[in-house]
Enzyme design. Structure first.
Site, PDB file in Angstrom:
ATOM      1  N   GLU A 293       0.804  -1.238   0.000  1.00 56.92           N
ATOM      2  CA  GLU A 293       0.000   0.000   0.000  1.00 56.92           C
ATOM      3  C   GLU A 293       0.832   1.281   0.000  1.00 56.92           C
ATOM      4  OE1 GLU A 293      -2.661  -0.464   3.328  1.00 56.92           O
ATOM      5  OE2 GLU A 293      -3.444  -2.368   2.600  1.00 56.92           O
TER       6      GLU A 293
ATOM      7  N   GLU B 291      -6.264 -10.739  -1.222  1.00 54.95           N
ATOM      8  CA  GLU B 291      -7.024 -10.559   0.028  1.00 54.95           C
ATOM      9  C   GLU B 291      -8.520 -10.479  -0.239  1.00 54.95           C
ATOM     10  OE1 GLU B 291      -5.540  -7.296   2.401  1.00 54.95           O
ATOM     11  OE2 GLU B 291      -3.456  -7.717   1.895  1.00 54.95           O
TER      12      GLU B 291
HETATM   13  O1  G3I Z   1      -4.809  -9.043  19.178  1.00 53.39           O
HETATM   14  C1  G3I Z   1      -5.221  -7.795  19.731  1.00 53.39           C
HETATM   15  C2  G3I Z   1      -5.956  -7.993  20.982  1.00 53.39           C
HETATM   16  O2  G3I Z   1      -5.076  -8.543  21.944  1.00 53.39           O
HETATM   17  C3  G3I Z   1      -6.525  -6.645  21.459  1.00 53.39           C
HETATM   18  O3  G3I Z   1      -7.267  -6.821  22.607  1.00 53.39           O
HETATM   19  C4  G3I Z   1      -7.393  -6.017  20.376  1.00 53.39           C
HETATM   20  C5  G3I Z   1      -7.932  -4.652  20.769  1.00 53.39           C
HETATM   21  O4  G3I Z   1      -7.938  -3.763  19.701  1.00 53.39           O
HETATM   22  O5  G3I Z   1      -6.611  -5.876  19.221  1.00 53.39           O
HETATM   23  C6  G3I Z   1      -6.114  -7.113  18.717  1.00 53.39           C
HETATM   24  O6  G3I Z   1      -5.322  -6.830  17.625  1.00 53.39           O
HETATM   25  C7  G3I Z   1      -6.010  -6.486  16.446  1.00 53.39           C
HETATM   26  C8  G3I Z   1      -5.558  -7.451  15.358  1.00 53.39           C
HETATM   27  O7  G3I Z   1      -6.108  -7.055  14.123  1.00 53.39           O
HETATM   28  C9  G3I Z   1      -5.984  -8.893  15.626  1.00 53.39           C
HETATM   29  O8  G3I Z   1      -7.371  -8.980  15.618  1.00 53.39           O
HETATM   30  C10 G3I Z   1      -5.623  -5.064  16.071  1.00 53.39           C
HETATM   31  O9  G3I Z   1      -6.155  -4.158  17.021  1.00 53.39           O
HETATM   32  C11 G3I Z   1      -6.126  -4.725  14.701  1.00 53.39           C
HETATM   33  O10 G3I Z   1      -5.615  -3.463  14.312  1.00 53.39           O
HETATM   34  C12 G3I Z   1      -5.669  -5.774  13.713  1.00 53.39           C
HETATM   35  O11 G3I Z   1      -6.243  -5.465  12.474  1.00 53.39           O
HETATM   36  C13 G3I Z   1      -5.676  -6.084  11.347  1.00 53.39           C
HETATM   37  C14 G3I Z   1      -5.337  -4.980  10.340  1.00 53.39           C
HETATM   38  O12 G3I Z   1      -4.934  -5.569   9.110  1.00 53.39           O
HETATM   39  C15 G3I Z   1      -4.203  -4.096  10.818  1.00 53.39           C
HETATM   40  O13 G3I Z   1      -3.004  -4.816  10.924  1.00 53.39           O
HETATM   41  C16 G3I Z   1      -6.701  -7.055  10.770  1.00 53.39           C
HETATM   42  O14 G3I Z   1      -6.859  -8.164  11.666  1.00 53.39           O
HETATM   43  C17 G3I Z   1      -6.247  -7.558   9.423  1.00 53.39           C
HETATM   44  O15 G3I Z   1      -7.271  -8.312   8.819  1.00 53.39           O
HETATM   45  C18 G3I Z   1      -5.931  -6.359   8.522  1.00 53.39           C
HETATM   46  O16 G3I Z   1      -5.453  -6.866   7.300  1.00 53.39           O
HETATM   47  C19 G3I Z   1      -5.192  -5.879   6.308  1.00 53.39           C
HETATM   48  C20 G3I Z   1      -3.987  -6.338   5.531  1.00 53.39           C
HETATM   49  O17 G3I Z   1      -2.896  -6.550   6.402  1.00 53.39           O
HETATM   50  C21 G3I Z   1      -3.611  -5.310   4.445  1.00 53.39           C
HETATM   51  N1  G3I Z   1      -4.759  -5.043   3.576  1.00 53.39           N
HETATM   52  C22 G3I Z   1      -5.983  -4.658   4.261  1.00 53.39           C
HETATM   53  C23 G3I Z   1      -6.364  -5.715   5.304  1.00 53.39           C
HETATM   54  C24 G3I Z   1      -7.672  -5.378   5.984  1.00 53.39           C
HETATM   55  O18 G3I Z   1      -7.566  -4.174   6.700  1.00 53.39           O
END
Ligand code: G3I
Length: 393
Positions: free
Chosen positions: A178, A294
Protein backbone atom coordinates in the site's frame (compact mmCIF):
# COMPACT_ATOMS: atom_id res chain seq x y z
CA UNK A 1 7.08 -18.17 -18.15
CA UNK A 2 3.33 -18.04 -18.10
CA UNK A 3 1.85 -20.07 -20.87
CA UNK A 4 -1.65 -19.59 -22.01
CA UNK A 5 -3.09 -22.96 -22.89
CA UNK A 6 -6.32 -21.40 -24.01
CA UNK A 7 -9.65 -21.13 -22.32
CA UNK A 8 -11.06 -24.24 -20.79
CA UNK A 9 -13.81 -25.71 -22.86
CA UNK A 10 -17.14 -26.29 -21.21
CA UNK A 11 -16.51 -30.02 -21.54
CA UNK A 12 -13.72 -29.78 -18.97
CA UNK A 13 -15.81 -28.04 -16.37
CA UNK A 14 -16.03 -29.90 -13.10
CA UNK A 15 -19.25 -29.58 -11.20
CA UNK A 16 -20.96 -27.84 -14.10
CA UNK A 17 -24.64 -27.69 -13.49
CA UNK A 18 -24.36 -27.30 -9.74
CA UNK A 19 -26.68 -24.60 -8.60
CA UNK A 20 -24.82 -21.49 -7.58
CA UNK A 21 -26.45 -21.70 -4.19
CA UNK A 22 -25.75 -25.35 -3.52
CA UNK A 23 -24.67 -26.14 -0.01
CA UNK A 24 -23.08 -29.23 1.47
CA UNK A 25 -22.26 -30.53 4.87
CA UNK A 26 -18.62 -29.97 5.55
CA UNK A 27 -15.65 -31.94 6.85
CA UNK A 28 -16.98 -35.12 5.36
CA UNK A 29 -14.55 -36.12 2.67
CA UNK A 30 -17.34 -37.97 0.92
CA UNK A 31 -20.46 -37.17 -0.99
CA UNK A 32 -23.54 -36.07 0.92
CA UNK A 33 -27.05 -35.20 -0.06
CA UNK A 34 -27.92 -31.96 1.59
CA UNK A 35 -30.62 -29.40 1.52
CA UNK A 36 -29.74 -26.10 -0.08
CA UNK A 37 -31.44 -22.80 0.70
CA UNK A 38 -35.22 -23.02 0.32
CA UNK A 39 -35.26 -21.64 -3.21
CA UNK A 40 -32.68 -24.12 -4.50
CA UNK A 41 -32.90 -27.83 -5.16
CA UNK A 42 -30.98 -30.33 -3.06
CA UNK A 43 -27.77 -31.43 -4.68
CA UNK A 44 -25.22 -34.15 -4.25
CA UNK A 45 -21.85 -32.63 -3.94
CA UNK A 46 -18.41 -33.35 -2.63
CA UNK A 47 -16.38 -30.44 -1.36
CA UNK A 48 -13.16 -32.08 -0.21
CA UNK A 49 -10.54 -34.01 -2.17
CA UNK A 50 -11.26 -33.60 -5.86
CA UNK A 51 -14.12 -31.27 -4.92
CA UNK A 52 -11.96 -28.89 -2.89
CA UNK A 53 -11.10 -25.35 -3.85
CA UNK A 54 -7.45 -26.33 -4.25
CA UNK A 55 -8.24 -29.25 -6.56
CA UNK A 56 -10.41 -27.12 -8.82
CA UNK A 57 -7.78 -24.39 -8.82
CA UNK A 58 -4.90 -26.79 -9.47
CA UNK A 59 -6.67 -28.21 -12.51
CA UNK A 60 -6.04 -24.81 -14.09
CA UNK A 61 -2.56 -24.16 -12.71
CA UNK A 62 -3.89 -21.85 -10.02
CA UNK A 63 -3.07 -21.66 -6.34
CA UNK A 64 -5.86 -20.82 -3.95
CA UNK A 65 -5.58 -19.86 -0.34
CA UNK A 66 -6.62 -17.81 2.64
CA UNK A 67 -5.33 -15.54 5.35
CA UNK A 68 -4.81 -17.40 8.62
CA UNK A 69 -5.39 -16.23 12.18
CA UNK A 70 -2.77 -18.16 14.15
CA UNK A 71 -4.71 -18.16 17.46
CA UNK A 72 -7.52 -19.98 15.63
CA UNK A 73 -5.10 -22.36 13.95
CA UNK A 74 -3.83 -23.30 17.40
CA UNK A 75 -7.19 -23.59 19.13
CA UNK A 76 -9.71 -24.85 16.58
CA UNK A 77 -9.12 -28.24 14.92
CA UNK A 78 -12.01 -27.69 12.51
CA UNK A 79 -10.34 -24.52 11.25
CA UNK A 80 -7.02 -26.31 10.78
CA UNK A 81 -8.82 -29.05 8.92
CA UNK A 82 -10.47 -26.64 6.51
CA UNK A 83 -7.11 -25.07 5.83
CA UNK A 84 -5.48 -28.40 5.05
CA UNK A 85 -8.39 -29.67 2.97
CA UNK A 86 -9.13 -26.60 0.91
CA UNK A 87 -6.02 -24.53 0.31
CA UNK A 88 -2.73 -24.76 -1.56
CA UNK A 89 -1.32 -21.48 -0.20
CA UNK A 90 -1.69 -19.65 3.11
CA UNK A 91 -0.76 -16.22 4.39
CA UNK A 92 -0.67 -14.91 7.97
CA UNK A 93 -3.39 -12.34 8.55
CA UNK A 94 -1.26 -10.55 11.14
CA UNK A 95 1.56 -12.76 12.40
CA UNK A 96 4.25 -11.59 9.97
CA UNK A 97 3.63 -7.86 10.38
CA UNK A 98 6.13 -5.69 12.23
CA UNK A 99 3.77 -5.30 15.19
CA UNK A 100 3.61 -9.06 15.70
CA UNK A 101 7.27 -9.80 15.01
CA UNK A 102 8.93 -6.89 16.81
CA UNK A 103 8.01 -6.63 20.51
CA UNK A 104 11.06 -4.41 21.05
CA UNK A 105 13.61 -2.69 18.80
CA UNK A 106 16.21 -5.34 19.54
CA UNK A 107 13.94 -8.38 19.71
CA UNK A 108 12.01 -10.61 17.33
CA UNK A 109 9.10 -12.85 18.23
CA UNK A 110 8.63 -15.58 15.64
CA UNK A 111 6.31 -17.96 17.52
CA UNK A 112 3.12 -17.38 15.53
CA UNK A 113 4.85 -16.96 12.18
CA UNK A 114 6.82 -20.18 12.75
CA UNK A 115 3.60 -21.99 13.65
CA UNK A 116 2.08 -21.09 10.29
CA UNK A 117 5.15 -22.12 8.33
CA UNK A 118 5.35 -25.43 10.24
CA UNK A 119 1.65 -26.14 9.65
CA UNK A 120 2.04 -25.38 5.96
CA UNK A 121 5.10 -27.61 5.68
CA UNK A 122 3.32 -30.49 7.40
CA UNK A 123 0.42 -30.16 5.00
CA UNK A 124 2.42 -29.43 1.81
CA UNK A 125 0.89 -25.98 1.51
CA UNK A 126 2.76 -22.96 0.18
CA UNK A 127 3.11 -19.76 2.22
CA UNK A 128 2.98 -16.09 1.28
CA UNK A 129 4.64 -13.59 3.56
CA UNK A 130 2.66 -10.46 4.49
CA UNK A 131 4.36 -8.04 4.83
CA UNK A 132 7.87 -6.62 5.13
CA UNK A 133 7.17 -2.90 4.80
CA UNK A 134 3.88 -1.12 5.51
CA UNK A 135 2.76 2.12 7.13
CA UNK A 136 0.35 0.26 9.44
CA UNK A 137 0.77 -2.41 12.10
CA UNK A 138 4.00 -0.88 13.29
CA UNK A 139 4.93 -1.47 16.93
CA UNK A 140 4.41 1.34 19.44
CA UNK A 141 8.18 1.80 19.86
CA UNK A 142 8.60 2.51 16.14
CA UNK A 143 7.62 6.19 16.19
CA UNK A 144 9.99 7.03 19.03
CA UNK A 145 12.89 4.89 17.87
CA UNK A 146 13.15 4.91 14.08
CA UNK A 147 14.59 8.11 12.62
CA UNK A 148 15.88 9.40 9.29
CA UNK A 149 19.34 8.39 10.42
CA UNK A 150 18.59 4.78 11.32
CA UNK A 151 15.53 3.97 9.17
CA UNK A 152 17.51 2.27 6.41
CA UNK A 153 19.28 0.07 8.93
CA UNK A 154 16.00 -0.87 10.66
CA UNK A 155 14.35 -1.71 7.34
CA UNK A 156 17.20 -3.81 5.97
CA UNK A 157 17.82 -5.56 9.31
CA UNK A 158 14.15 -6.42 9.55
CA UNK A 159 13.98 -7.83 6.04
CA UNK A 160 17.24 -9.77 6.35
CA UNK A 161 16.07 -11.30 9.64
CA UNK A 162 12.49 -12.08 8.67
CA UNK A 163 12.80 -13.05 4.99
CA UNK A 164 16.13 -14.68 5.85
CA UNK A 165 14.55 -16.87 8.54
CA UNK A 166 12.14 -18.36 6.00
CA UNK A 167 14.57 -18.42 3.11
CA UNK A 168 13.66 -21.08 0.56
CA UNK A 169 10.33 -21.77 2.28
CA UNK A 170 8.18 -18.96 0.95
CA UNK A 171 6.22 -18.87 -2.28
CA UNK A 172 6.21 -15.08 -2.20
CA UNK A 173 6.54 -12.01 0.00
CA UNK A 174 4.48 -8.85 0.02
CA UNK A 175 7.61 -6.75 0.21
CA UNK A 176 5.88 -3.38 0.21
CA UNK A 177 2.21 -2.94 1.02
CA UNK A 178 0.00 0.00 0.00
CA UNK A 179 2.63 2.56 -0.99
CA UNK A 180 0.30 4.55 -3.23
CA UNK A 181 -2.09 7.19 -1.94
CA UNK A 182 -3.25 9.93 -4.29
CA UNK A 183 -4.46 11.93 -1.29
CA UNK A 184 -0.85 12.47 -0.27
CA UNK A 185 -0.82 14.93 -3.18
CA UNK A 186 2.48 13.96 -4.78
CA UNK A 187 3.00 13.79 -8.54
CA UNK A 188 4.21 10.21 -8.27
CA UNK A 189 1.22 9.21 -6.14
CA UNK A 190 3.40 7.85 -3.35
CA UNK A 191 1.95 7.78 0.13
CA UNK A 192 3.63 9.97 2.70
CA UNK A 193 4.15 7.00 4.97
CA UNK A 194 6.70 6.91 7.79
CA UNK A 195 9.05 5.00 5.48
CA UNK A 196 8.61 7.58 2.74
CA UNK A 197 9.11 10.49 5.12
CA UNK A 198 12.35 8.99 6.42
CA UNK A 199 13.87 7.49 3.27
CA UNK A 200 12.08 9.08 0.31
CA UNK A 201 10.88 7.03 -2.69
CA UNK A 202 14.01 4.87 -2.48
CA UNK A 203 12.58 2.97 0.45
CA UNK A 204 10.82 0.72 -2.06
CA UNK A 205 14.03 -0.02 -3.97
CA UNK A 206 15.83 -0.75 -0.71
CA UNK A 207 13.08 -3.08 0.50
CA UNK A 208 12.89 -5.11 -2.71
CA UNK A 209 16.65 -5.39 -3.18
CA UNK A 210 17.08 -6.51 0.43
CA UNK A 211 14.27 -9.03 0.13
CA UNK A 212 15.94 -10.58 -2.94
CA UNK A 213 19.20 -10.82 -1.05
CA UNK A 214 17.49 -12.38 1.96
CA UNK A 215 15.51 -14.95 -0.03
CA UNK A 216 16.39 -15.26 -3.73
CA UNK A 217 13.61 -17.82 -4.31
CA UNK A 218 10.52 -15.99 -3.07
CA UNK A 219 8.43 -14.10 -5.61
CA UNK A 220 8.68 -10.46 -4.60
CA UNK A 221 5.34 -8.74 -4.66
CA UNK A 222 4.01 -5.20 -4.51
CA UNK A 223 0.56 -5.37 -2.86
CA UNK A 224 -2.15 -2.70 -3.28
CA UNK A 225 -5.84 -2.05 -2.60
CA UNK A 226 -8.44 0.28 -4.08
CA UNK A 227 -7.51 -0.51 -7.67
CA UNK A 228 -10.36 -2.81 -8.57
CA UNK A 229 -13.24 -0.58 -9.62
CA UNK A 230 -14.02 1.44 -12.72
CA UNK A 231 -14.29 4.84 -11.12
CA UNK A 232 -12.16 7.93 -11.30
CA UNK A 233 -10.49 7.50 -7.94
CA UNK A 234 -9.45 3.92 -8.53
CA UNK A 235 -8.44 4.62 -12.14
CA UNK A 236 -6.07 7.24 -10.80
CA UNK A 237 -4.71 4.83 -8.23
CA UNK A 238 -4.18 2.18 -10.91
CA UNK A 239 -2.27 4.72 -12.99
CA UNK A 240 -0.05 5.68 -10.03
CA UNK A 241 0.52 2.03 -9.19
CA UNK A 242 1.56 1.20 -12.75
CA UNK A 243 3.81 4.25 -12.76
CA UNK A 244 5.49 2.92 -9.63
CA UNK A 245 5.85 -0.61 -11.01
CA UNK A 246 7.36 0.75 -14.24
CA UNK A 247 9.81 2.88 -12.32
CA UNK A 248 10.93 -0.10 -10.24
CA UNK A 249 11.31 -2.30 -13.32
CA UNK A 250 13.25 0.40 -15.17
CA UNK A 251 15.63 0.64 -12.21
CA UNK A 252 16.14 -3.14 -12.28
CA UNK A 253 14.60 -3.48 -8.86
CA UNK A 254 13.74 -7.16 -8.30
CA UNK A 255 9.97 -7.36 -8.59
CA UNK A 256 8.06 -10.46 -9.65
CA UNK A 257 4.41 -9.88 -8.97
CA UNK A 258 1.70 -7.42 -8.14
CA UNK A 259 -0.95 -8.22 -5.54
CA UNK A 260 -4.45 -6.90 -6.04
CA UNK A 261 -6.02 -7.08 -2.60
CA UNK A 262 -9.62 -7.24 -3.84
CA UNK A 263 -11.59 -6.12 -0.80
CA UNK A 264 -14.70 -5.58 -2.85
CA UNK A 265 -18.35 -4.83 -2.17
CA UNK A 266 -21.79 -6.24 -2.83
CA UNK A 267 -24.80 -4.12 -3.53
CA UNK A 268 -23.08 -0.95 -4.58
CA UNK A 269 -23.25 0.91 -7.83
CA UNK A 270 -19.54 0.25 -8.28
CA UNK A 271 -18.53 -1.83 -11.27
CA UNK A 272 -15.35 -3.46 -12.42
CA UNK A 273 -14.16 -4.61 -15.82
CA UNK A 274 -12.03 -2.69 -18.24
CA UNK A 275 -9.98 -0.88 -15.63
CA UNK A 276 -8.74 -3.96 -13.84
CA UNK A 277 -8.37 -5.91 -17.10
CA UNK A 278 -6.08 -3.22 -18.51
CA UNK A 279 -4.17 -3.00 -15.24
CA UNK A 280 -3.49 -6.74 -15.20
CA UNK A 281 -2.50 -6.78 -18.87
CA UNK A 282 -0.04 -3.95 -18.22
CA UNK A 283 1.44 -5.89 -15.30
CA UNK A 284 1.79 -8.96 -17.52
CA UNK A 285 3.53 -6.90 -20.19
CA UNK A 286 6.05 -5.90 -17.53
CA UNK A 287 6.67 -9.60 -16.90
CA UNK A 288 4.81 -9.64 -13.59
CA UNK A 289 2.52 -12.30 -12.20
CA UNK A 290 -0.72 -11.12 -10.62
CA UNK A 291 -2.00 -12.46 -7.31
CA UNK A 292 -5.48 -11.81 -5.95
CA UNK A 293 -4.23 -11.51 -2.40
CA UNK A 294 -7.02 -10.56 0.03
CA UNK A 295 -10.41 -11.11 -1.55
CA UNK A 296 -13.58 -10.70 0.47
CA UNK A 297 -16.96 -9.14 -0.20
CA UNK A 298 -18.27 -6.43 2.12
CA UNK A 299 -22.08 -6.67 2.36
CA UNK A 300 -22.86 -3.66 4.51
CA UNK A 301 -24.58 -1.85 1.64
CA UNK A 302 -27.11 -4.65 1.24
CA UNK A 303 -30.43 -3.66 2.76
CA UNK A 304 -31.51 -7.23 3.28
CA UNK A 305 -31.53 -9.10 6.58
CA UNK A 306 -32.32 -12.39 4.85
CA UNK A 307 -29.10 -14.35 5.13
CA UNK A 308 -29.81 -16.52 2.07
CA UNK A 309 -30.32 -13.40 -0.04
CA UNK A 310 -27.19 -11.77 1.35
CA UNK A 311 -25.16 -14.89 0.61
CA UNK A 312 -26.59 -15.06 -2.88
CA UNK A 313 -25.62 -11.47 -3.62
CA UNK A 314 -22.13 -12.04 -2.24
CA UNK A 315 -21.68 -15.17 -4.34
CA UNK A 316 -22.68 -13.26 -7.45
CA UNK A 317 -19.91 -10.76 -6.75
CA UNK A 318 -17.37 -13.57 -6.26
CA UNK A 319 -18.46 -15.09 -9.54
CA UNK A 320 -18.35 -11.85 -11.53
CA UNK A 321 -15.08 -10.66 -10.08
CA UNK A 322 -13.23 -13.97 -10.34
CA UNK A 323 -14.51 -14.58 -13.85
CA UNK A 324 -13.17 -11.17 -14.82
CA UNK A 325 -9.72 -11.54 -13.25
CA UNK A 326 -9.22 -15.20 -14.16
CA UNK A 327 -9.57 -14.36 -17.83
CA UNK A 328 -6.12 -12.80 -17.39
CA UNK A 329 -3.34 -15.41 -17.77
CA UNK A 330 -0.98 -13.54 -15.44
CA UNK A 331 -3.23 -14.35 -12.47
CA UNK A 332 -1.71 -17.39 -10.76
CA UNK A 333 -3.12 -17.26 -7.21
CA UNK A 334 -6.42 -16.34 -5.57
CA UNK A 335 -6.56 -15.90 -1.79
CA UNK A 336 -9.41 -14.76 0.43
CA UNK A 337 -8.80 -12.63 3.52
CA UNK A 338 -9.98 -15.27 5.94
CA UNK A 339 -11.85 -18.55 5.72
CA UNK A 340 -15.15 -18.31 7.56
CA UNK A 341 -17.58 -15.56 8.44
CA UNK A 342 -16.91 -16.42 12.07
CA UNK A 343 -13.59 -14.63 11.80
CA UNK A 344 -13.26 -11.65 9.49
CA UNK A 345 -11.66 -8.24 9.96
CA UNK A 346 -14.91 -6.77 8.60
CA UNK A 347 -16.67 -7.76 11.84
CA UNK A 348 -13.92 -6.35 14.04
CA UNK A 349 -15.71 -4.55 16.92
CA UNK A 350 -13.46 -1.53 16.33
CA UNK A 351 -15.07 -1.02 12.91
CA UNK A 352 -18.30 0.93 12.65
CA UNK A 353 -21.00 -1.53 11.56
CA UNK A 354 -23.93 -0.45 9.41
CA UNK A 355 -25.93 -3.49 10.50
CA UNK A 356 -24.93 -4.15 14.10
CA UNK A 357 -27.37 -7.08 14.30
CA UNK A 358 -26.29 -8.66 11.06
CA UNK A 359 -22.60 -9.55 11.03
CA UNK A 360 -20.97 -9.43 7.63
CA UNK A 361 -20.68 -12.67 5.62
CA UNK A 362 -17.79 -11.95 3.26
CA UNK A 363 -16.07 -15.34 3.03
CA UNK A 364 -16.59 -18.75 1.37
CA UNK A 365 -17.45 -20.62 4.61
CA UNK A 366 -20.04 -19.73 7.24
CA UNK A 367 -19.30 -19.49 10.95
CA UNK A 368 -19.70 -23.29 11.26
CA UNK A 369 -17.34 -23.93 8.34
CA UNK A 370 -20.16 -24.92 6.04
CA UNK A 371 -19.49 -23.91 2.45
CA UNK A 372 -21.63 -21.02 1.26
CA UNK A 373 -22.71 -20.03 -2.22
CA UNK A 374 -19.49 -18.05 -2.45
CA UNK A 375 -17.51 -21.31 -2.13
CA UNK A 376 -19.28 -22.76 -5.14
CA UNK A 377 -18.94 -19.50 -7.03
CA UNK A 378 -15.18 -19.66 -6.44
CA UNK A 379 -14.96 -23.25 -7.66
CA UNK A 380 -17.08 -22.56 -10.73
CA UNK A 381 -14.94 -19.53 -11.55
CA UNK A 382 -11.76 -21.60 -11.27
CA UNK A 383 -13.31 -24.16 -13.61
CA UNK A 384 -14.13 -21.49 -16.16
CA UNK A 385 -10.74 -19.84 -16.02
CA UNK A 386 -7.92 -20.65 -18.38
CA UNK A 387 -5.08 -23.05 -17.60
CA UNK A 388 -1.74 -21.67 -16.55
CA UNK A 389 1.70 -23.10 -15.98
CA UNK A 390 2.85 -22.03 -12.54
CA UNK A 391 6.23 -20.37 -12.58
CA UNK A 392 7.08 -21.09 -8.97
CA UNK A 393 5.72 -24.58 -8.47
O1 G3I B 1 -4.81 -9.04 19.18
C1 G3I B 1 -5.22 -7.79 19.73
C2 G3I B 1 -5.96 -7.99 20.98
O2 G3I B 1 -5.08 -8.54 21.94
C3 G3I B 1 -6.52 -6.65 21.46
O3 G3I B 1 -7.27 -6.82 22.61
C4 G3I B 1 -7.39 -6.02 20.38
C5 G3I B 1 -7.93 -4.65 20.77
O4 G3I B 1 -7.94 -3.76 19.70
O5 G3I B 1 -6.61 -5.88 19.22
C6 G3I B 1 -6.11 -7.11 18.72
O6 G3I B 1 -5.32 -6.83 17.63
C7 G3I B 1 -6.01 -6.49 16.45
C8 G3I B 1 -5.56 -7.45 15.36
O7 G3I B 1 -6.11 -7.05 14.12
C9 G3I B 1 -5.98 -8.89 15.63
O8 G3I B 1 -7.37 -8.98 15.62
C10 G3I B 1 -5.62 -5.06 16.07
O9 G3I B 1 -6.16 -4.16 17.02
C11 G3I B 1 -6.13 -4.72 14.70
O10 G3I B 1 -5.61 -3.46 14.31
C12 G3I B 1 -5.67 -5.77 13.71
O11 G3I B 1 -6.24 -5.46 12.47
C13 G3I B 1 -5.68 -6.08 11.35
C14 G3I B 1 -5.34 -4.98 10.34
O12 G3I B 1 -4.93 -5.57 9.11
C15 G3I B 1 -4.20 -4.10 10.82
O13 G3I B 1 -3.00 -4.82 10.92
C16 G3I B 1 -6.70 -7.05 10.77
O14 G3I B 1 -6.86 -8.16 11.67
C17 G3I B 1 -6.25 -7.56 9.42
O15 G3I B 1 -7.27 -8.31 8.82
C18 G3I B 1 -5.93 -6.36 8.52
O16 G3I B 1 -5.45 -6.87 7.30
C19 G3I B 1 -5.19 -5.88 6.31
C20 G3I B 1 -3.99 -6.34 5.53
O17 G3I B 1 -2.90 -6.55 6.40
C21 G3I B 1 -3.61 -5.31 4.44
N1 G3I B 1 -4.76 -5.04 3.58
C22 G3I B 1 -5.98 -4.66 4.26
C23 G3I B 1 -6.36 -5.72 5.30
C24 G3I B 1 -7.67 -5.38 5.98
O18 G3I B 1 -7.57 -4.17 6.70
Amino acid sequence: MLTRRGFISTGLRVGAGLAAGSAATFLSGCAHRVAGPATLPSVTNQITGSGSLKAHAAAHGLLTGAAVAIPLLRSDPAYARVLSEQYSILVAENAMKWKALRPAPDRFSFGEADALVAFAEQNSIKVRGHNLCWHEALPDWFAVTVTKENARQFLTDHIMNVAGRYKGKMHSWDVVNEAVDAKSGRDDGLRKSPWFEMLGPDYLDIAFRTAREADPHALLTYNEYGIEYDNEEEAQKRAFTLQLLRRLKAANVPLDAVGIQSHIRAGSSYSFGNGIREFMASARQMGLQVFITEMDVNDDELPDDDVAKVDHAIAAVYRDYLTTVLAEPAVTAVLTWGVSDGHTWLNNPMRKQRHPNRPQRPLPFDENYRPKEAFFAMRDSFDKGMSRNLVND
